[in-house]
Design an enzyme around this catalytic site. Sequence first.
Site, PDB file in Angstrom:
ATOM      1  N   ARG A  78     -23.755  -9.251   0.622  1.00 59.57           N
ATOM      2  CA  ARG A  78     -22.969 -10.449   0.949  1.00 59.57           C
ATOM      3  C   ARG A  78     -23.753 -11.288   1.954  1.00 59.57           C
ATOM      4  NH1 ARG A  78     -16.512  -8.898   1.097  1.00 59.57           N
ATOM      5  NH2 ARG A  78     -16.600  -7.269  -0.490  1.00 59.57           N
ATOM      6  N   LYS A  88      -1.978   2.096   9.423  1.00 58.86           N
ATOM      7  CA  LYS A  88      -2.317   1.041   8.460  1.00 58.86           C
ATOM      8  C   LYS A  88      -1.107   0.161   8.145  1.00 58.86           C
ATOM      9  CE  LYS A  88      -5.384   2.342   5.258  1.00 58.86           C
ATOM     10  NZ  LYS A  88      -6.052   3.156   4.180  1.00 58.86           N
ATOM     11  N   ARG A 125      -6.656  -7.791  -8.384  1.00 55.43           N
ATOM     12  CA  ARG A 125      -7.349  -9.082  -8.531  1.00 55.43           C
ATOM     13  C   ARG A 125      -8.819  -8.809  -8.822  1.00 55.43           C
ATOM     14  NH1 ARG A 125     -10.309  -8.753  -3.785  1.00 55.43           N
ATOM     15  NH2 ARG A 125      -9.286  -7.636  -2.114  1.00 55.43           N
ATOM     16  N   LYS A 155       0.804  -1.222   0.000  1.00 58.02           N
ATOM     17  CA  LYS A 155       0.000   0.000   0.000  1.00 58.02           C
ATOM     18  C   LYS A 155       0.835   1.270   0.000  1.00 58.02           C
ATOM     19  CE  LYS A 155      -4.197  -1.199   2.174  1.00 58.02           C
ATOM     20  NZ  LYS A 155      -4.896  -1.274   3.452  1.00 58.02           N
ATOM     21  N   VAL A 181     -14.746  -9.268  -4.768  1.00 53.32           N
ATOM     22  CA  VAL A 181     -16.000  -9.901  -4.365  1.00 53.32           C
ATOM     23  C   VAL A 181     -17.191  -9.231  -5.068  1.00 53.32           C
ATOM     24  CG1 VAL A 181     -17.509 -10.393  -2.403  1.00 53.32           C
ATOM     25  CG2 VAL A 181     -15.011 -10.525  -2.108  1.00 53.32           C
ATOM     26  N   GLU A 203      -1.956   7.694   7.865  1.00 52.60           N
ATOM     27  CA  GLU A 203      -2.722   8.571   6.982  1.00 52.60           C
ATOM     28  C   GLU A 203      -3.647   9.401   7.840  1.00 52.60           C
ATOM     29  OE1 GLU A 203      -3.771   5.839   3.113  1.00 52.60           O
ATOM     30  OE2 GLU A 203      -5.373   6.287   4.485  1.00 52.60           O
ATOM     31  N   GLY A 227      -9.515  -5.545   5.736  1.00 47.45           N
ATOM     32  CA  GLY A 227      -9.860  -4.705   6.880  1.00 47.45           C
ATOM     33  C   GLY A 227      -8.974  -4.912   8.103  1.00 47.45           C
ATOM     34  N   LYS A 287     -16.679  -4.794   3.656  1.00 42.17           N
ATOM     35  CA  LYS A 287     -17.881  -4.408   2.911  1.00 42.17           C
ATOM     36  C   LYS A 287     -19.027  -5.374   3.171  1.00 42.17           C
ATOM     37  CE  LYS A 287     -14.542  -2.825  -0.430  1.00 42.17           C
ATOM     38  NZ  LYS A 287     -13.688  -3.318  -1.530  1.00 42.17           N
TER      39      LYS A 287
END
Length: 458
Positions: free
Chosen positions: A338, A158, A292, A117, A295, A200, A165, A236
């Site tokens: 989901r 982070k 990639r 990241k 979901v 951040e 997450g 999410k």
Amino acid sequence: MAIERLFIANRGEIAVRVVKAAKALGIHTIQAHSEADTEMLAVKLADEAICVGPAPSKDSYLNIPAILEAAKATKADAIHPGYGFLSESPAFARAVEEAGLIFVGPSADTIERMGDKVAARQAAEAAGVPVVPGSDGRIDVSEAVSVAEKIGYPVMIKAAAGGGGRGIRIAKDEAELKTLAPQAKAEAEAAFGDGGLYIERAILSPRHIEVQILGDGETAVHCYERECSLQRRRQKVWEEAGAMCLDDETRESLCASAVALAKAVNYRGAGTLEYLYDEAANEFYFIEMNTRIQVEHPVTEMVTGVDLVAEMIKVCGGAKLSMTQDEIKKTGHAIEVRLCAEDPFLNFMPWPGVVSTLKDPTGDGVRFDHFLSEGYQIPPFYDSLLGKVIVHADTREAAIDKLVEALESMEIGGTKTTAPLHLALAADPEVRKGAFHTQWLEPWLEAGNLSATKGDAA
Ligand code: ADP
Ligand code: ADP
Ligand code: MG
């Protein structure tokens, strides 16, 4: 050079999705599975299946030598990594390349650069994409304090290698930063084998908006944006295409920034650039790239008609993109929820059971991506995602109505699922208005909004 024998190194609903897409392209499919997954749907659907190890992921779906050996034994010429597991591992992509096989994704070098990241933030800045103000690179716990003073509290701590997450903490002052940074580091080391941290500025009540891109190594296009602001524990829960809060001009510049970054790294395959959107200021900031398939890719497929999984398989087999930007149009609005094997009324306790009855959701413009069948024992070893219900309609309002009908028409007996959460959200006036952000759902749950619906549902 086109792919003829595709090895699927994943499980669950995404394995089913990839097997079906590959078969539709006339490709022979070889499904990997652990000892706990011999009964899974993708094993039954694929042309061949091979066991890659015992139930724990580290011994099977994360076991690079075992997967490569199985791919060679079955004479695969390509490997699709799905999402999660090894999909963003540069070591895996490199091992696949070195074995002379095609990795269905970008090059190992691109994954290394964009999957980290901190490096991805630097690449974004270089391509002129705004990032959240933060540290220039990886920092020590001791440096964090002076950087935080410059960018201003609250700050997000982070993990450079983070995902799903995990490895993220918010610190509202120096004291919290000093306690939480070592925790984030330990969690990142345990989860990702890399304790590298960065910080951040924490954006207050942002919306999570992401752009789907496709590249063939030479050129890249976008398939518009998704909004995934309804999150729990930074994961999410409910996803939409498009983001209703954006005006056309902002949408254009957001999507253009994603294409610029994809082109700058000669991206190949399907990828997503994630951003936080500060609605009040009408500003967006890049946070990370997922190299990639994601979901929530089906909502994009519903509004654009592009088959993202087929396209990534084709371009990674050496084809050029089959469409130009102006051929990608979007119609209507799509929502995905989901469905997890969890009890939302018991703090989302995992609830893997035996599927006693299964009735698919019905309705036009309704899609159900899953890996269930009657009598199937959901293995307790993996994440709890059972599938996704996706709906598409002319307007967002109509899509929410359709979602309610779809969820009410379906039945998954023998296990708890998160469907009641989605029904409660669909009935909520704020959700109906689209008046939410990434920090909206958790307080809503804590305030007992879900429990309040239990009486009606029974
Ligand atoms: P998406 O990014 O596709 O919206 P998620 O963030 O939920 O969806 O990630 C998809 C799956 O991959 C989840 O099961 C998540 O736990 C897993 N995952 C994501 N990133 C990583 C990572 N870096 N390492 C391990 N698992 C990951
Ligand atoms: P992961 O790799 O785990 O998906 P992300 O960097 O994509 O991590 O962040 C996941 C979620 O955490 C975001 O969707 C958002 O809700 C929250 N988040 C991340 N960075 C910030 C930030 N700087 N300010 C506020 N929220 C953030
Ligand atoms: Mg993310």
